[in-house]
Design an enzyme around this catalytic site. Structure first.
Site, PDB file in Angstrom:
ATOM      1  N   ASP A 125       0.843  -1.128  -0.017  1.00  0.00           N
ATOM      2  CA  ASP A 125       0.066   0.039  -0.050  1.00  0.00           C
ATOM      3  C   ASP A 125       0.933   1.232  -0.105  1.00  0.00           C
ATOM      4  O   ASP A 125       1.719   1.375   0.736  1.00  0.00           O
ATOM      5  CB  ASP A 125      -0.739   0.071   1.431  1.00  0.00           C
ATOM      6  CG  ASP A 125      -1.857   1.022   1.174  1.00  0.00           C
ATOM      7  OD1 ASP A 125      -1.873   2.023   0.656  1.00  0.00           O
ATOM      8  OD2 ASP A 125      -3.241   0.474   1.792  1.00  0.00           O
TER       9      ASP A 125
ATOM     10  N   LYS B 275       1.106  12.841 -17.790  1.00  0.00           N
ATOM     11  CA  LYS B 275      -0.006  13.950 -17.684  1.00  0.00           C
ATOM     12  C   LYS B 275      -1.393  13.316 -17.350  1.00  0.00           C
ATOM     13  O   LYS B 275      -1.236  12.111 -17.249  1.00  0.00           O
ATOM     14  CB  LYS B 275      -0.198  14.361 -19.369  1.00  0.00           C
ATOM     15  CG  LYS B 275      -0.834  13.167 -20.115  1.00  0.00           C
ATOM     16  CD  LYS B 275      -1.304  14.043 -21.558  1.00  0.00           C
ATOM     17  CE  LYS B 275      -2.722  14.328 -21.605  1.00  0.00           C
ATOM     18  NZ  LYS B 275      -3.407  13.293 -22.115  1.00  0.00           N
TER      19      LYS B 275
ATOM     20  N   HIS C 296       3.832  12.806 -24.204  1.00  0.00           N
ATOM     21  CA  HIS C 296       4.343  12.014 -25.260  1.00  0.00           C
ATOM     22  C   HIS C 296       4.417  12.542 -26.575  1.00  0.00           C
ATOM     23  O   HIS C 296       5.308  12.080 -27.675  1.00  0.00           O
ATOM     24  CB  HIS C 296       3.585  10.767 -25.205  1.00  0.00           C
ATOM     25  CG  HIS C 296       2.537  10.678 -26.054  1.00  0.00           C
ATOM     26  ND1 HIS C 296       1.092  11.089 -25.498  1.00  0.00           N
ATOM     27  CD2 HIS C 296       2.157  10.119 -27.184  1.00  0.00           C
ATOM     28  CE1 HIS C 296       0.257  10.852 -26.319  1.00  0.00           C
ATOM     29  NE2 HIS C 296       0.836  10.266 -27.399  1.00  0.00           N
TER      30      HIS C 296
ATOM     31  N   LYS D  86       7.652  12.319 -30.240  1.00  0.00           N
ATOM     32  CA  LYS D  86       7.293  11.880 -31.344  1.00  0.00           C
ATOM     33  C   LYS D  86       8.440  12.308 -32.463  1.00  0.00           C
ATOM     34  O   LYS D  86       8.578  13.530 -32.395  1.00  0.00           O
ATOM     35  CB  LYS D  86       6.133  12.108 -31.677  1.00  0.00           C
ATOM     36  CG  LYS D  86       4.764  11.447 -31.077  1.00  0.00           C
ATOM     37  CD  LYS D  86       3.593  11.742 -31.750  1.00  0.00           C
ATOM     38  CE  LYS D  86       2.362  11.155 -30.946  1.00  0.00           C
ATOM     39  NZ  LYS D  86       1.460  10.337 -31.579  1.00  0.00           N
TER      40      LYS D  86
ATOM     41  N   GLU E 262      -8.885  12.253 -34.130  1.00  0.00           N
ATOM     42  CA  GLU E 262      -9.100  10.800 -33.818  1.00  0.00           C
ATOM     43  C   GLU E 262     -10.366  10.283 -34.240  1.00  0.00           C
ATOM     44  O   GLU E 262     -11.409  10.748 -34.020  1.00  0.00           O
ATOM     45  CB  GLU E 262      -8.953  10.346 -32.271  1.00  0.00           C
ATOM     46  CG  GLU E 262      -7.520  10.965 -31.740  1.00  0.00           C
ATOM     47  CD  GLU E 262      -7.434  10.555 -30.541  1.00  0.00           C
ATOM     48  OE1 GLU E 262      -6.760   9.751 -29.996  1.00  0.00           O
ATOM     49  OE2 GLU E 262      -7.647  11.428 -29.555  1.00  0.00           O
TER      50      GLU E 262
ATOM     51  N   ASP F 193      -7.661  17.106 -22.143  1.00  0.00           N
ATOM     52  CA  ASP F 193      -7.029  15.730 -22.399  1.00  0.00           C
ATOM     53  C   ASP F 193      -5.925  16.018 -23.697  1.00  0.00           C
ATOM     54  O   ASP F 193      -4.938  15.508 -23.433  1.00  0.00           O
ATOM     55  CB  ASP F 193      -8.284  15.086 -23.001  1.00  0.00           C
ATOM     56  CG  ASP F 193      -7.435  13.488 -23.323  1.00  0.00           C
ATOM     57  OD1 ASP F 193      -6.665  12.914 -22.504  1.00  0.00           O
ATOM     58  OD2 ASP F 193      -7.941  12.747 -24.367  1.00  0.00           O
TER      59      ASP F 193
ATOM     60  N   HIS G 296      -0.713  18.464 -25.838  1.00  0.00           N
ATOM     61  CA  HIS G 296      -0.132  17.914 -26.740  1.00  0.00           C
ATOM     62  C   HIS G 296      -0.459  19.020 -28.247  1.00  0.00           C
ATOM     63  O   HIS G 296       0.556  19.124 -28.843  1.00  0.00           O
ATOM     64  CB  HIS G 296      -0.844  16.675 -27.703  1.00  0.00           C
ATOM     65  CG  HIS G 296      -0.720  15.454 -26.735  1.00  0.00           C
ATOM     66  ND1 HIS G 296      -0.056  15.459 -25.660  1.00  0.00           N
ATOM     67  CD2 HIS G 296      -1.818  14.671 -26.555  1.00  0.00           C
ATOM     68  CE1 HIS G 296      -0.273  14.133 -25.261  1.00  0.00           C
ATOM     69  NE2 HIS G 296      -1.481  13.729 -25.609  1.00  0.00           N
TER      70      HIS G 296
ATOM     71  N   LYS H 244     -12.448  13.525 -31.102  1.00  0.00           N
ATOM     72  CA  LYS H 244     -12.751  12.183 -31.308  1.00  0.00           C
ATOM     73  C   LYS H 244     -14.021  12.024 -32.036  1.00  0.00           C
ATOM     74  O   LYS H 244     -14.871  12.829 -32.111  1.00  0.00           O
ATOM     75  CB  LYS H 244     -12.890  11.623 -29.653  1.00  0.00           C
ATOM     76  CG  LYS H 244     -11.678  11.602 -29.138  1.00  0.00           C
ATOM     77  CD  LYS H 244     -11.618  10.614 -27.810  1.00  0.00           C
ATOM     78  CE  LYS H 244     -10.210  10.670 -26.755  1.00  0.00           C
ATOM     79  NZ  LYS H 244      -9.233  10.059 -27.448  1.00  0.00           N
TER      80      LYS H 244
HETATM   81  C1  BG6 Z   1      -3.433  10.930 -24.772  1.00  0.00           C
HETATM   82  C2  BG6 Z   1      -4.921  11.225 -24.616  1.00  0.00           C
HETATM   83  O1  BG6 Z   1      -2.621  11.717 -24.162  1.00  0.00           O
HETATM   84  O2  BG6 Z   1      -3.137  10.897 -26.305  1.00  0.00           O
HETATM   85  C3  BG6 Z   1      -5.760  10.154 -25.320  1.00  0.00           C
HETATM   86  O3  BG6 Z   1      -5.245  11.116 -23.366  1.00  0.00           O
HETATM   87  C4  BG6 Z   1      -5.216  10.100 -27.024  1.00  0.00           C
HETATM   88  O4  BG6 Z   1      -7.140  10.378 -25.594  1.00  0.00           O
HETATM   89  C5  BG6 Z   1      -4.127  10.099 -27.180  1.00  0.00           C
HETATM   90  O5  BG6 Z   1      -6.148   9.377 -27.689  1.00  0.00           O
HETATM   91  C6  BG6 Z   1      -3.465  10.103 -28.685  1.00  0.00           C
HETATM   92  O6  BG6 Z   1      -2.277  10.000 -28.766  1.00  0.00           O
HETATM   93  P1  BG6 Z   1      -1.536   9.341 -30.001  1.00  0.00           P
HETATM   94  O7  BG6 Z   1      -0.080   9.091 -29.984  1.00  0.00           O
HETATM   95  O8  BG6 Z   1      -2.197   8.097 -30.436  1.00  0.00           O
HETATM   96  O9  BG6 Z   1      -1.822  10.529 -31.008  1.00  0.00           O
END
Ligand code: BG6
Length: 483
Positions: free
Chosen positions: A102, A157, A187, A191, A225, A244, A249, A335
């Site tokens: 824990d 994040k 992330h 890339k 997306e 999000d 990003h 999305k």
């Molecule tokens: C994430 C989001 O940070 O990035 C997701 O929480 C999203 O909702 C994702 O789908 C998209 O990442 P990528 O690399 O697939 O474009």
């Protein structure tokens, strides 16, 4: 020009950008979803390339034995890595240990210290693949056993829910770790195609002269997306598209596209330029914001039937800089859209006059530079050339490069970021002032989100998005078709 007056001051000159290599990797949330989907596959690749040389210690509440933990890691690699080599998996398995317990229990932290001592570790990477609500507690617990003096943390994040909570979280983390020991993951910064924006812009003499308000009519950045929220209703309800992906990003991509050249190769200079351009961006004006929700979202599990959470957002941004004043920056994320793409379209101004036009001939389309940053990354220049035949008409021709075909396959973002954290390079991580600055930009959209418009899945979002375009003949460019 606005600044985050309530943010914690950081003396950027004190930031060391390269640190000693890590001698252990500690994964908090090692039995969770992120570890399964991204971290173990990345560790496999790092093992494969010989970069991973250190023990990997999972920490988790799940009541698992070491063997169960290894079986879980093995399964995740077999699921997510094509043609994974058994010998590489075996050597990675040899590095794995689990500290089970824990997080609120002191004994868990003492066991972690013992395990690290057992490996002779002095500089660990503490990777927080855990819910954000646990970041402060884990950071403070690390400090309670002195581990904040023996490594750096990697924070996933979302980094806060708004400006205030991001500032608060930074304060908590700074009470335990110095800024240069806090590696905030976005992330997208890992890339290759996103990082290439720097090379593309600053290694091509061709571009810099036109990369400004004199030649650029508008910039559009799309992160679309085709998938929906994929069963993550509970999570997504507390987030929405702005938190999000737009705040992080998308604004990171905008910063790389809009910033001035860094003063030198020191990674701190890059962060400085990003911070400057983010500071020059006005907070979103809610009259230039359109939020949407795909039809069917309210039927998803965990989503209330009167949900007003956006699965789509489009906004017009303004950058009050010498380079960009007056140029609209259109951004949209969503999305359930027609295609998955991340693309920046730089729309250049029309030539001052047509030299060869004849009455009735169509005006040529404007030049576009399309930077594809998603799976089919590459660049397309949409140029004009003479249509064959007797008339002096022009038509669009695409000069196109697919980076995978031209340059070969690239590493996954998480693999690069984990590798960076291990060698102690902050270059591809987000600095405090930049993160707080991006929250400042989206804050009005969180405070006064306004109406939400429905849109059908597989469309390009609500038609209301066109209301934020400045000129009558402006259009949202659909991203290049995926191939
Ligand atoms: C994430 C989001 O940070 O990035 C997701 O929480 C999203 O909702 C994702 O789908 C998209 O990442 P990528 O690399 O697939 O474009």
């Amino acid at each position: 020009m606005t600044n985050t007056s309530d943010s914690t001051h950081i003396d950027t000159s004190q930031i060391v950008t390269n640190q000693p290599e890590a001698d252990a990797l500690v994964l908090f949330g090692a039995t969770g979803d992120l570890a399964k989907r991204k971290l173990f596959p990345s560790l496999y690749h790092l093992e494969h390339s010989g970069v991973l040389q250190v023990p990997v210690i999972g920490v988790a509440r799940s009541d698992w034995s070491d063997d169960e933990f290894r079986a879980h890691a093995r399964e995740s690699i077999e699921q997510h890595v094509d043609e994974a080599e058994a010998s590489v998996i075996d050597s990675l398995m040899g590095r794995l240990d689990l500290v089970q317990g824990d997080y609120a229990d002191e004994a868990t932290w003492n066991e972690l210290v013992e395990t690290l001592d057992g490996h002779g570790s002095q500089t660990a990477v503490f990777y927080m693949a855990i819910p954000p609500s646990m970041f402060p507690m884990v950071a403070e617990s690390l400090a309670s056993v002195g581990l904040n003096q023996r490594g750096r943390i990697v924070v996933e994040k979302p980094f806060g829910r708004d400006l205030e909570s991001a500032v608060e979280l930074n304060k908590t983390l700074h009470s335990v770790f110095a800024e240069d020991h806090i590696f905030r993951i976005d992330h997208y910064l890992g890339k290759e195609a996103v990082e290439d924006l720097l090379v593309f812009r600053f290694a091509n003499t061709l571009l810099e002269p036109v990369w400004n308000r004199h030649y650029v009519r508008s910039v559009q950045v799309t992160m679309s997306e085709s998938i929906g929220i994929e069963g993550r209703g509970n999570f997504y309800e507390g987030v929405g598209a702005i938190r999000d992906v737009l705040q992080n990003h998308l604004l990171q991509v905008v910063a790389l596209l809009a910033m001035e050249p860094p003063a030198g190769s020191d990674p701190g200079f890059l962060q400085d330029e990003k911070a400057k351009v983010i500071n020059a961006m006005r907070p979103i004006d809610c009259s230039s914001l359109v939020r949407g929700q795909y039809v069917g979202y309210r039927d998803e599990e965990g989503v209330p039937e009167d949900s007003e959470v956006e699965t789509y957002a489009a906004a017009r941004l303004e950058i009050d800089s010498w380079r960009w004043a007056g140029v609209p920056w259109y951004v949209r994320v969503g999305k359930g859209l027609a295609e998955s793409a991340t693309e920046a379209v730089i729309e250049l101004k029309s030539p001052p006059r047509m030299l060869f036009d004849e009455a009735g001939s169509p005006a040529p389309e404007r030049n576009l530079i399309r930077l594809r940053l998603g799976k089919n990354d590459g660049v397309t220049f949409a140029l004009q050339a003479k249509t064959p035949g007797p008339d002096m008409d022009s038509e669009e021709i695409d000069v196109d490069v697919d980076f995978a075909a031209a340059l070969g396959e690239r590493q996954d973002a998480y693999e690069r970021l984990l590798g960076d954290a291990l060698i102690g390079s902050l270059r591809r991580f987000a600095r405090q002032d930049v993160v707080e600055g991006t929250w400042r930009i989206v804050q009005p959209a969180l405070d006064e989100p306004g109406p939400i418009y429905p849109y059908f899945r597989t469309s390009w979002g609500p038609s209301e998005a066109s209301t934020i375009l400045v000129n009558d003949d402006d259009v949202w460019y659909p991203p290049s078709p995926s191939r």
